[in-house]
Structures are given as C-alpha cells and as structure tokens.
Design an enzyme around this catalytic site. Structure first.
Site, PDB file in Angstrom:
ATOM      1  N   ASP A 225       0.030 -95.326   0.161  1.00 27.82           N
ATOM      2  CA  ASP A 225       0.735 -95.593  -1.105  1.00 27.82           C
ATOM      3  C   ASP A 225       1.515 -94.373  -1.550  1.00 27.82           C
ATOM      4  OD1 ASP A 225       0.040 -98.322  -2.503  1.00 27.82           O
ATOM      5  OD2 ASP A 225      -1.794 -97.598  -1.555  1.00 27.82           O
ATOM      6  N   THR A 226       2.639 -94.609  -2.310  1.00 21.58           N
ATOM      7  CA  THR A 226       3.602 -93.562  -2.584  1.00 21.58           C
ATOM      8  C   THR A 226       4.424 -93.963  -3.795  1.00 21.58           C
ATOM      9  OG1 THR A 226       3.737 -93.058  -0.227  1.00 21.58           O
ATOM     10  CG2 THR A 226       5.601 -92.353  -1.569  1.00 21.58           C
ATOM     11  N   VAL A 227       5.064 -92.989  -4.475  1.00 26.41           N
ATOM     12  CA  VAL A 227       6.088 -93.330  -5.456  1.00 26.41           C
ATOM     13  C   VAL A 227       7.407 -92.738  -5.009  1.00 26.41           C
ATOM     14  CG1 VAL A 227       4.508 -93.539  -7.394  1.00 26.41           C
ATOM     15  CG2 VAL A 227       5.617 -91.340  -6.969  1.00 26.41           C
TER      16      VAL A 227
ATOM     17  N   SER B 271       3.521 -88.416  -3.004  1.00 25.33           N
ATOM     18  CA  SER B 271       2.540 -89.359  -2.486  1.00 25.33           C
ATOM     19  C   SER B 271       1.149 -88.770  -2.320  1.00 25.33           C
ATOM     20  CB  SER B 271       3.026 -89.867  -1.121  1.00 25.33           C
ATOM     21  OG  SER B 271       2.071 -90.709  -0.516  1.00 25.33           O
TER      22      SER B 271
ATOM     23  N   MET C  93       9.332 -96.902  -0.598  1.00 28.72           N
ATOM     24  CA  MET C  93       7.982 -96.394  -0.363  1.00 28.72           C
ATOM     25  C   MET C  93       7.177 -97.407   0.434  1.00 28.72           C
ATOM     26  SD  MET C  93       6.903 -96.802  -4.359  1.00 28.72           S
ATOM     27  CE  MET C  93       8.575 -96.838  -5.018  1.00 28.72           C
TER      28      MET C  93
END
Length: 538
Positions: A357-359, A376, A439
């Site tokens: 998961d990441t922004v 992230s 992402m």
C-alpha cells in the site's frame, strides 16, 4: 469519449491558479492552503504527504520511504529526481540472518524493516526546492494527529484487512485497534505520540528523528523484535535521501520520465517501448486485443524486474540494455495476438527458452512548477511493528530483498531493496505536461502504463483514464487479476488465448494526475475513485 451523466462517476477538475490531487480530501485541501499562502508545489506536496501519513496510516507515514520527481517552471524540460528510500542495517547479511534461524524474509518481521527515508527526503526537498519552513508545513499533520481525524471508507476497508497483522504486535494492537477490531468509518482516530514526534521534527529538524530520544525508542522497538538495527544505522539515515539522475524515454512525441533503480520506473519505460510498436487496437481500451498485449508486455517487464532490479550502488543493473529499443523490439516480437506465451524466455533475453500500500499525490502551482510525489509503508501498515512511544509505524520495504546469495537484490549491509513506488512525469517540447502516478505496490508499472495509454493513445480525459477498469498479471500467482469492470466478453476472450483470469477482491491501486494545458492556461486533474481522495484547484 463523453461522460454519461446518468451514471455514477466524477468529472475531471479544471483550474487556473493551482491544483492538487491526493488520496484524501484533507490532504488535497492542505496542499491548496499552502499554495494560496505563498508556498510552491514542493511545499504543498510535503505538507500534503505529511497529512496523509496521519489520516491514511495503513498506506504511509514517517516510518516509510518516498520518491519524488520535480519539474521546475521554466526549467527547459529538466526534471529533478529524488530517491528517499532507506537502507538495511549495517549488520544485515544473509549469513547473520541464517545464524539467527531466518531462512526467508517475512513481511511482519523486524528484518524486513529498513531505516525510514521519508523524513530525510522531505527535509532535503524542502531546503532545496521549497519556500516555507518545514516546521510550518508539518503543522496541519500535527493538528490531525493530536486532534484526531475521521476514518474514511477506503481507509476503514484496508484497516480491517490488516487487523490480524496489527493483533500480532502488542503496541499496534493497543494503539490501532478498538477491542481487537479495526475502527469503523467515521471514528475519530487520535495519535498523540505521532503528534509529539512531528512536533520535534518541526522544531528541531530531521535530526530529531534520526538521533536522540526518538531514534533510541525506534531502535529499542526493533531490537526487541529481533532486529539488527542500531542507533548508528538511524543516524546514518539522516542523509540517506539523495538527488539522482532520472531516466527517460521518448514515447508518442513526448518523454516519459522516471526515477532510476532501485525503483521500478524502468519497467514503465519497458512496457511503453514494447507496446509502442503495435498499431492501436480498434476495439478500444477494454478490447481483448489491447488487454492481451498489455498483459504480455507486462509479463516480460516484470520478469526482468525480478531478475535485475536492485540497488545500483551495490549491483549492476543493466538499465541501458533493458531500455534498448532493439531489445524491446525483440520482446515485442514474442507477443502473439493468437495466444498467451505459455512460458517466458529467461530474463534479459528474447529467445523462446523456458525459464503493495502507498499514497501518491501531485501538485502544480500557478507558476507551473510540477511535483510528482509518492510515499509508502509498502504493505498495509507495513511491518505492523509500532514504535509506541514515538508513534512510528515501520514499513517493511526489506521484504523486497532476497536471501539468495549472488542475486543482485540479495540483502546486504547498508543496501536499498528493490522498490515498487514510482512517481511519473510526462514532458513535451521542453516543458512538463503531466505529473502522474498510480499507487498499488507491484501493480504500479502496469497501472502507470494503462493510465498513460488510456489518456494519450485512446483519448480518455484524465479522470476517465484513471477510472477505466484495470487488470494485472500477478508474477507471484501467474494469474491475471481482473477488476469487476472488465467486460465479461473480454475476460472470456483472454481465457481462450490462454490467460488464467481471476477476479480481485480489492481494486488495483489508486491514481492521481494533473494535465498542464499551457496554451489555454488551464490545469486538468483526476483522482481515483478507488480511494477516498479528490482533486481540487483554484
């Protein structure tokens, strides 16, 4: 393609004075507040990503890493690239890990935690390209941490999915679960310890994070979990962020710019180079022909990623060879519109031999400075290990290493792991025309190339190109993971070609993009409905 206003959806956002697109509304608003108070695109991006680290804690935070591409206005197409990824502890060797009984890296292990690079990166970007003081930019994040912020819908979904991981760590269970369960939508989540750490960084700079009481607390937490980390490792992290030379490739009369390895932007350029030699499929972006070719090109690029992508300071990563148009042309010749490749050739070759998961956010200011920024923890809540006194949740980027000695990406002292997070930038005629990113862990090269093709080749507007249903040939399972929006007829056609298609529970990734229309003086942005965020401008 015209939007059906009877159907659910959103329009692209238009503005003239400044624009931001992030995965949470409060972060987008924070970026605009910074722009309207005299900050530039870099200031706005740093303030926004700091907020995201508080309100989207499953995806990002100061315990993670970041990469950035920045195109200064009037820079003649120059794009600045920053690598803010952290390094393994100095004691991390395969021999040491095996002596401790570690035969494989585990995602929730302290051995998968590298020293966080985000704070080092924010500080370097701020003092090099920002206008406002870092302390001022951190104030909105501090407020969200200390006063709390409501949990949004996608955040709640991800949080619930990671609850079992959080239960496995006493500190994480105490601070991130309510009676053993993830907080519901609308719960106002408060993080006073994180607020104190952010205040220390705001007042004393990044040294307050990498040295002294906060660093000692983080090291103690990791050592209690069996980690090899030392306070010297964290002190070295103060200067880990560095500017690097971006890599770029011509595409459709433009240039696509990426950060170099250890990030996987190289494979965006590979996929685009493979596909550019085909005629555009007449059936549109969701036609079987388009999807099949894209899947096959991605399979070949991810094959090369798994064989070669590593820290170039400690391994030979053959970037030029993997981007060579002659090599990509040979890979293109392997793609048969009549069937899926039953086996891939060995990595780095084009012969038919058998072998998270990441922004992401982007900002453009009124002067035309463009920032493409990604931060992230890797998997949801990273390692799940919380340094409780500091309020820092650690990423698990070291899970990207291998223990296979001789492999370019084998874990080693002070080495950076293979990274999935990649900001993107498109340049045309010497000017940035689009900061963008998608992402989603390993999906990112696939996601970026789908988006770019949707917009620039199939003519979808920025929002439509982000909305368009996605699929991904997962290298781990060899299955093509399809979102529900992929037409059933296309799924069946792909299966007849030999692909094994599987529905995916959560959608693929989440993207943001801002198109810069310099002739009309207009900014056009889109934000992914797969996340909670939005694009706003003024």
């Amino acid at each position: 393609m015209k939007r059906d206003f009877h159907a659910p959806g959103r329009s692209a956002v238009y503005a003239t004075g400044g624009m931001a697109a992030t995965s949470m509304p409060v972060a987008t608003l924070t970026a605009l507040d910074v722009l309207r108070s005299g900050g530039n695109a870099m200031d706005a991006a740093i303030a926004a990503v700091a907020v995201l680290g508080v309100v989207e804690p499953q995806s990002t935070g100061i315990g993670g890493d970041c990469f950035c591409l920045y195109a200064p206005a009037g820079g003649g197409g120059k794009v600045v690239a920053l690598n803010g990824s952290g390094r393994a502890p100095a004691a991390a060797t395969p021999e040491t890990l095996r002596a401790k009984g570690v035969d494989a890296l585990a995602p929730a292990s302290a051995h998968s935690v590298t020293v966080p690079g985000a704070i080092s990166a924010w500080a370097l970007l701020n003092r090099t390209h920002g206008r406002k003081e870092l302390g001022e930019l951190l104030r909105p994040a501090i407020r969200c941490a200390e006063e709390g912020w409501p949990v949004h819908a996608r955040v709640a979904l991800d949080w619930a999915g990671a609850a079992e991981k959080l239960r496995g760590n006493d500190a994480s269970r105490r601070r991130f679960l309510l009676d053993g369960e993830a907080p519901p939508v609308g719960h106002r989540f408060v993080q006073p310890e994180l607020g104190r750490t952010l205040r220390a960084v705001a007042e004393h700079g990044p040294r307050a994070f990498y040295e002294g009481e906060i660093a000692a607390s983080m090291v103690s937490t990791l050592r209690e979990q069996g980690g090899l980390h030392t306070e010297a490792d964290f002190a070295a992290g103060l200067e880990v962020a560095e500017f690097v030379e971006p890599i770029r490739a011509p595409w459709r009369g433009m240039e696509v710019v990426q950060c170099p390895p250890n990030g996987s932007g190289l494979h965006v350029l590979q996929i685009l180079g493979i596909l550019e030699g085909f005629d555009l499929p007449s059936g549109g972006p969701l036609s079987p022909e388009r999807l099949h070719r894209h899947v096959e090109a991605a399979r070949l690029a991810y094959r090369d990623r798994d064989a070669f992508l590593a820290d170039p300071s400690q391994a030979d990563v053959p970037v030029a060879r993997l981007m060579d148009p002659a090599y990509l042309s040979k890979l293109r010749a392997l793609i048969d519109d009549r069937r899926a490749m039953p086996a891939l050739p060995p990595a780095g070759t084009a012969d038919h031999a058998r072998h998270k998961d990441t922004v992401y956010l982007c900002v453009v200011d009124g002067e035309g400075n463009a920032c493409s920024f990604i931060n992230s923890l890797f998997q949801s809540f990273g390692s799940g290990i919380l340094a409780e006194e500091a309020g820092v949740m650690f990423q698990n980027r070291g899970y990207g290493f291998r223990l296979q000695e001789g492999h370019p990406n084998c874990i080693a002292p002070n080495k950076r792991p293979m990274h999935t997070i990649i900001p993107g930038m498109v340049v045309k005629d010497g000017e940035a025309v689009m900061p963008y990113g998608v992402m989603g862990g390993h999906f990112q090269p696939m996601g970026q190339t789908l988006f770019l093709s949707n917009h620039f080749e199939f003519g979808l507007d920025v929002q439509e190109a982000i909305d368009c249903p996605r699929l991904f040939p997962n290298p781990a399972s060899a299955a093509v993971e399809v979102e529900r929006g992929i037409p059933q007829a296309s799924v069946e056609a792909l299966e007849r070609l030999g692909h094994r298609c599987e529905p995916i529970a959560k959608p693929h990734g989440g993207g943001q993009a801002i198109a810069i229309d310099r002739k009309r003086g207009v900014l056009v942005a889109g934000s992914d409905p797969r996340k909670d965020g939005c694009a706003l401008g003024f």
